[in-house]
Design a protein around this motif. Sequence first.
Motif, PDB file in Angstrom:
ATOM      1  N   VAL A   1      37.454  65.692  24.057  1.00 12.92           N
ATOM      2  CA  VAL A   1      36.601  65.037  25.046  1.00 12.92           C
ATOM      3  C   VAL A   1      35.356  65.902  25.207  1.00 12.92           C
ATOM      4  CG1 VAL A   1      36.387  64.178  27.402  1.00 12.92           C
ATOM      5  CG2 VAL A   1      38.607  64.079  26.248  1.00 12.92           C
TER       6      VAL A   1
ATOM      7  N   VAL B   1      36.676  61.244  22.663  1.00 20.58           N
ATOM      8  CA  VAL B   1      35.901  60.633  23.746  1.00 20.58           C
ATOM      9  C   VAL B   1      34.562  61.359  23.815  1.00 20.58           C
ATOM     10  CG1 VAL B   1      35.767  60.088  26.200  1.00 20.58           C
ATOM     11  CG2 VAL B   1      37.996  60.046  25.024  1.00 20.58           C
TER      12      VAL B   1
ATOM     13  N   GLN C   1      31.285  61.862  33.830  1.00 19.01           N
ATOM     14  CA  GLN C   1      32.584  62.369  34.283  1.00 19.01           C
ATOM     15  C   GLN C   1      32.523  62.884  35.714  1.00 19.01           C
ATOM     16  OE1 GLN C   1      30.578  63.953  32.237  1.00 19.01           O
ATOM     17  NE2 GLN C   1      30.525  66.111  32.797  1.00 19.01           N
TER      18      GLN C   1
ATOM     19  N   VAL D   1      39.373  56.932  30.287  1.00 20.68           N
ATOM     20  CA  VAL D   1      39.780  57.921  29.285  1.00 20.68           C
ATOM     21  C   VAL D   1      41.290  57.973  29.155  1.00 20.68           C
ATOM     22  CG1 VAL D   1      39.741  60.374  28.687  1.00 20.68           C
ATOM     23  CG2 VAL D   1      37.663  59.251  29.518  1.00 20.68           C
TER      24      VAL D   1
END
Length: 277
Positions: free
Chosen positions: A100, A124, A252, A263
């Motif tokens: 990520v 991600v 985020q 996610v």
Amino acid sequence: MANVANVTTMVDVGDAQLACTDVGSGSPVVWLHGSGPGATGMSNFGGNLAAFQDYRNIVVDLPGWGSSPRPDTGEPLIFDAAERVCRAMTALGIERAHLVGNSYGGAVAMRIAMRHPERVDRVVLMAPGGVLPADAPPWPVGLERLFGYMAAQKPSREAMAEFVRLMVFDETLATESLIDERYESSLRAHPELPIPPNFGDLTPDLALISAPTLLVWGREDQTVPLTWAPKILEGIPNAELRVLPNCRHWVQYERAPEFNHIVREFLQGGAAAAAEG
């Protein structure tokens, strides 16, 4: 984070060390932060980890940021960082992980997926770097502010405040404590970079990313704008895109509940989970 051990260690990666925070247990997820001034792994992702307690989360300070020194290297930053993250994974006993990454960290994740596909489950990417349009520069205002801060001999707290406010659509999220944290972190002595830094170009190798890939973008991003997304979306064979409105570069952080849900849903469909099932 309640009931979860939070241990930060310096991991030997050959000619340098990477600071890694190791949180939770389960399938591993490696979190890779952006290149903004004062960025660290935990400043980028600390607020998300409570939603991922059933994973082993490795939150990295990339070389030259946070507590990780910047080794002397002639390699583009993305390429060099990707190899060091892989070495850290090996040192931590992690053969394969989800990745990520946001911005610069997203580019590092892409490079790992290109060069070491056997080590990657799912990827991600939040407004990743490393893939520029043909007409850049001129730079978006967020990158202008980033490079300007990096170039300043004596960066000011007000310059940091202006940078942080540009990262979020809702400027009330640019709290005084967040600005202070980023400003103090930015003053740590690491070797200077050329402006703009030599990040490296990932464009020619996008098709090498075989891992399922989720792109998450803030519609109002002024640092890595949404108009840059199609080249990445079209270049990665198994990629999909989610766009969040009223959101800029720090998806985020600004849209944490939606981000965490999106996610988690994506990671739960990973190859490792399917094999365990």
